[in-house]
Write a protein that holds these residues in place. Sequence first.
Motif, PDB file in Angstrom:
ATOM      1  N   MET A   1       0.845  -1.191   0.000  1.00 57.56           N
ATOM      2  CA  MET A   1       0.000   0.000   0.000  1.00 57.56           C
ATOM      3  C   MET A   1       0.886   1.248   0.000  1.00 57.56           C
ATOM      4  SD  MET A   1      -3.185  -0.846  -0.122  1.00 57.56           S
ATOM      5  CE  MET A   1      -3.853   0.757   0.147  1.00 57.56           C
ATOM      6  N   TYR A   2       0.540   2.186  -0.827  1.00 55.56           N
ATOM      7  CA  TYR A   2       1.265   3.449  -0.944  1.00 55.56           C
ATOM      8  C   TYR A   2       0.280   4.596  -0.764  1.00 55.56           C
ATOM      9  CZ  TYR A   2       5.278   1.001  -2.986  1.00 55.56           C
ATOM     10  OH  TYR A   2       6.359   0.181  -3.192  1.00 55.56           O
ATOM     11  N   GLN A   3       0.729   5.661  -0.102  1.00 55.51           N
ATOM     12  CA  GLN A   3      -0.063   6.880   0.063  1.00 55.51           C
ATOM     13  C   GLN A   3       0.647   8.018  -0.663  1.00 55.51           C
ATOM     14  OE1 GLN A   3      -3.096   7.353   1.546  1.00 55.51           O
ATOM     15  NE2 GLN A   3      -3.131   5.141   1.676  1.00 55.51           N
ATOM     16  N   ILE A   4      -0.113   8.918  -1.208  1.00 54.40           N
ATOM     17  CA  ILE A   4       0.476  10.030  -1.948  1.00 54.40           C
ATOM     18  C   ILE A   4       1.295  10.923  -1.009  1.00 54.40           C
ATOM     19  CG2 ILE A   4      -1.437  11.675  -1.743  1.00 54.40           C
ATOM     20  CD1 ILE A   4      -0.896  12.140  -4.847  1.00 54.40           C
ATOM     21  N   ASP A   5       2.430  11.362  -1.495  1.00 60.85           N
ATOM     22  CA  ASP A   5       3.259  12.341  -0.781  1.00 60.85           C
ATOM     23  C   ASP A   5       2.800  13.706  -1.294  1.00 60.85           C
ATOM     24  OD1 ASP A   5       5.164  14.139   0.083  1.00 60.85           O
ATOM     25  OD2 ASP A   5       6.875  12.964  -0.600  1.00 60.85           O
ATOM     26  N   LYS A   6       1.944  14.366  -0.521  1.00 58.71           N
ATOM     27  CA  LYS A   6       1.316  15.609  -0.982  1.00 58.71           C
ATOM     28  C   LYS A   6       2.319  16.730  -1.252  1.00 58.71           C
ATOM     29  CE  LYS A   6      -3.012  14.443   1.213  1.00 58.71           C
ATOM     30  NZ  LYS A   6      -3.996  14.781   2.218  1.00 58.71           N
ATOM     31  N   SER A   7       3.493  16.638  -0.648  1.00 62.52           N
ATOM     32  CA  SER A   7       4.492  17.682  -0.894  1.00 62.52           C
ATOM     33  C   SER A   7       5.214  17.471  -2.222  1.00 62.52           C
ATOM     34  CB  SER A   7       5.506  17.739   0.259  1.00 62.52           C
ATOM     35  OG  SER A   7       6.251  16.531   0.327  1.00 62.52           O
ATOM     36  N   HIS A   8       4.985  16.336  -2.862  1.00 59.94           N
ATOM     37  CA  HIS A   8       5.591  16.053  -4.159  1.00 59.94           C
ATOM     38  C   HIS A   8       4.528  15.578  -5.153  1.00 59.94           C
ATOM     39  CE1 HIS A   8       9.151  15.729  -1.483  1.00 59.94           C
ATOM     40  NE2 HIS A   8       9.676  16.435  -2.476  1.00 59.94           N
ATOM     41  N   ALA A   9       3.429  16.313  -5.213  1.00 56.38           N
ATOM     42  CA  ALA A   9       2.343  15.944  -6.121  1.00 56.38           C
ATOM     43  C   ALA A   9       1.644  17.205  -6.623  1.00 56.38           C
ATOM     44  CB  ALA A   9       1.345  15.042  -5.395  1.00 56.38           C
ATOM     45  N   SER A  10       1.161  17.135  -7.851  1.00 59.51           N
ATOM     46  CA  SER A  10       0.388  18.253  -8.396  1.00 59.51           C
ATOM     47  C   SER A  10      -0.669  17.716  -9.360  1.00 59.51           C
ATOM     48  CB  SER A  10       1.288  19.257  -9.119  1.00 59.51           C
ATOM     49  OG  SER A  10       1.924  18.657 -10.235  1.00 59.51           O
ATOM     50  N   LEU A  11      -1.768  18.455  -9.449  1.00 61.57           N
ATOM     51  CA  LEU A  11      -2.887  18.099 -10.321  1.00 61.57           C
ATOM     52  C   LEU A  11      -3.295  19.365 -11.067  1.00 61.57           C
ATOM     53  CD1 LEU A  11      -5.136  16.325 -11.397  1.00 61.57           C
ATOM     54  CD2 LEU A  11      -6.335  16.636  -9.239  1.00 61.57           C
ATOM     55  N   GLN A  12      -2.886  19.464 -12.327  1.00 60.87           N
ATOM     56  CA  GLN A  12      -3.143  20.658 -13.127  1.00 60.87           C
ATOM     57  C   GLN A  12      -4.156  20.383 -14.227  1.00 60.87           C
ATOM     58  OE1 GLN A  12       0.737  21.924 -14.504  1.00 60.87           O
ATOM     59  NE2 GLN A  12       0.942  23.267 -12.737  1.00 60.87           N
ATOM     60  N   LEU A  13      -4.884  21.441 -14.573  1.00 58.77           N
ATOM     61  CA  LEU A  13      -5.871  21.390 -15.646  1.00 58.77           C
ATOM     62  C   LEU A  13      -5.555  22.504 -16.630  1.00 58.77           C
ATOM     63  CD1 LEU A  13      -9.034  21.242 -13.359  1.00 58.77           C
ATOM     64  CD2 LEU A  13      -7.780  19.311 -14.291  1.00 58.77           C
ATOM     65  N   ARG A  14      -5.792  22.230 -17.903  1.00 62.65           N
ATOM     66  CA  ARG A  14      -5.594  23.241 -18.949  1.00 62.65           C
ATOM     67  C   ARG A  14      -6.821  23.251 -19.842  1.00 62.65           C
ATOM     68  NH1 ARG A  14      -0.227  24.728 -20.471  1.00 62.65           N
ATOM     69  NH2 ARG A  14      -0.974  24.622 -22.601  1.00 62.65           N
ATOM     70  N   VAL A  15      -7.310  24.457 -20.151  1.00 65.41           N
ATOM     71  CA  VAL A  15      -8.515  24.588 -20.970  1.00 65.41           C
ATOM     72  C   VAL A  15      -8.409  25.866 -21.805  1.00 65.41           C
ATOM     73  CG1 VAL A  15      -9.821  25.799 -19.154  1.00 65.41           C
ATOM     74  CG2 VAL A  15     -11.050  24.492 -20.908  1.00 65.41           C
ATOM     75  N   SER A  16      -8.970  25.823 -23.014  1.00 66.34           N
ATOM     76  CA  SER A  16      -8.952  26.988 -23.891  1.00 66.34           C
ATOM     77  C   SER A  16      -9.855  28.084 -23.324  1.00 66.34           C
ATOM     78  CB  SER A  16      -9.439  26.607 -25.289  1.00 66.34           C
ATOM     79  OG  SER A  16      -9.591  27.771 -26.083  1.00 66.34           O
ATOM     80  N   HIS A  17      -9.358  29.298 -23.315  1.00 68.91           N
ATOM     81  CA  HIS A  17     -10.161  30.457 -22.923  1.00 68.91           C
ATOM     82  C   HIS A  17     -10.360  31.327 -24.155  1.00 68.91           C
ATOM     83  CE1 HIS A  17     -10.885  34.525 -21.162  1.00 68.91           C
ATOM     84  NE2 HIS A  17     -11.791  33.788 -20.538  1.00 68.91           N
ATOM     85  N   MET A  18     -11.526  31.184 -24.789  1.00 67.67           N
ATOM     86  CA  MET A  18     -11.940  31.946 -25.963  1.00 67.67           C
ATOM     87  C   MET A  18     -10.984  31.791 -27.147  1.00 67.67           C
ATOM     88  SD  MET A  18     -13.808  35.281 -24.271  1.00 67.67           S
ATOM     89  CE  MET A  18     -12.359  36.274 -24.190  1.00 67.67           C
ATOM     90  N   GLY A  19     -10.151  30.760 -27.117  1.00 66.13           N
ATOM     91  CA  GLY A  19      -9.191  30.566 -28.187  1.00 66.13           C
ATOM     92  C   GLY A  19      -7.997  31.499 -28.087  1.00 66.13           C
ATOM     93  N   PHE A  20      -8.002  32.398 -27.103  1.00 64.01           N
ATOM     94  CA  PHE A  20      -6.927  33.371 -26.944  1.00 64.01           C
ATOM     95  C   PHE A  20      -5.756  32.802 -26.158  1.00 64.01           C
ATOM     96  CE2 PHE A  20     -10.496  36.726 -26.860  1.00 64.01           C
ATOM     97  CZ  PHE A  20     -10.549  36.763 -28.236  1.00 64.01           C
ATOM     98  N   SER A  21      -6.048  31.922 -25.182  1.00 63.94           N
ATOM     99  CA  SER A  21      -4.995  31.346 -24.357  1.00 63.94           C
ATOM    100  C   SER A  21      -5.450  29.989 -23.844  1.00 63.94           C
ATOM    101  CB  SER A  21      -4.665  32.259 -23.166  1.00 63.94           C
ATOM    102  OG  SER A  21      -5.770  32.314 -22.263  1.00 63.94           O
ATOM    103  N   ILE A 166     -10.778  19.391 -21.526  1.00 62.43           N
ATOM    104  CA  ILE A 166      -9.886  19.752 -20.416  1.00 62.43           C
ATOM    105  C   ILE A 166      -8.742  18.750 -20.377  1.00 62.43           C
ATOM    106  CG2 ILE A 166      -9.669  20.022 -17.922  1.00 62.43           C
ATOM    107  CD1 ILE A 166     -12.614  20.817 -17.862  1.00 62.43           C
ATOM    108  N   ASP A 167      -7.522  19.261 -20.426  1.00 61.40           N
ATOM    109  CA  ASP A 167      -6.317  18.440 -20.333  1.00 61.40           C
ATOM    110  C   ASP A 167      -5.937  18.318 -18.864  1.00 61.40           C
ATOM    111  OD1 ASP A 167      -3.910  17.116 -21.502  1.00 61.40           O
ATOM    112  OD2 ASP A 167      -2.922  18.788 -20.491  1.00 61.40           O
ATOM    113  N   VAL A 168      -5.732  17.106 -18.397  1.00 64.43           N
ATOM    114  CA  VAL A 168      -5.384  16.836 -16.998  1.00 64.43           C
ATOM    115  C   VAL A 168      -3.941  16.348 -16.958  1.00 64.43           C
ATOM    116  CG1 VAL A 168      -5.963  15.441 -14.971  1.00 64.43           C
ATOM    117  CG2 VAL A 168      -7.779  16.176 -16.531  1.00 64.43           C
ATOM    118  N   SER A 169      -3.143  16.940 -16.062  1.00 58.93           N
ATOM    119  CA  SER A 169      -1.737  16.558 -15.913  1.00 58.93           C
ATOM    120  C   SER A 169      -1.453  16.285 -14.438  1.00 58.93           C
ATOM    121  CB  SER A 169      -0.847  17.691 -16.431  1.00 58.93           C
ATOM    122  OG  SER A 169       0.509  17.352 -16.295  1.00 58.93           O
ATOM    123  N   ILE A 170      -0.894  15.113 -14.159  1.00 59.66           N
ATOM    124  CA  ILE A 170      -0.655  14.678 -12.784  1.00 59.66           C
ATOM    125  C   ILE A 170       0.812  14.328 -12.605  1.00 59.66           C
ATOM    126  CG2 ILE A 170      -1.232  12.920 -11.043  1.00 59.66           C
ATOM    127  CD1 ILE A 170      -3.848  12.519 -12.873  1.00 59.66           C
TER     128      ILE A 170
END
Length: 187
Positions: A1-21, A166-170
């Motif tokens: 069993m492994y638990q996430i090390d919250k100090s070494h983890a990230s959960l990012q999302l990327r989405v188009s905003h009006m096609g500008f960014s 939505i692009d998800v990056s972990i």
Amino acid sequence: MYQIDKSHASLQLRVSHMGFSTYTTRFSRFDAALTFDPHNISASKLTATIDATSLEMDAAPKMCIDIVQGPQFLDTKKFPKIVFRSEKIRMTGAQSFEISGTLALHGVTRPMVLTGTYNGGYSGMPDMDPHARVGFSAHGTIKRSDFGMGYGVPAPGTTMGVGDLIDVSIEAEFNGPPLATAPGKSH
């Protein structure tokens, strides 16, 4: 069993905003548990729980935060948690894998596939890090409209609005069992 090390983890999302960014945001509070045996990858299991209220929108006006937290998007009062549960994990290369599972978001549960990379690990380091540690990178995409969040999706042929995809990056490190010691010795 492994638990996430919250100090070494990230959960990012990327989405188009009006096609500008491509707007990048993140969830800051989440937890994950991993059952992992490097000799039997197919027996591995992952469950991740995300606090939906922890979406960080740097410098966003209150009106935008209220919309995203409200019924048009996440509806965090009604659906405070987002949960991913693996159903199948399979190796696709020497250090690449695919995790098939379900994502429960906004009251809807749908299939989701993450592709990832095993970045390495060890069984522990005496006097420094006495527990096993493994690290992974993973990516996937979801269509928010599939989860009942169609507000602001651009009309066909336009980019005016907030993208559906939505692009998800972990990035995640997990702490595991303690380092085995020789009989009669402690670390």
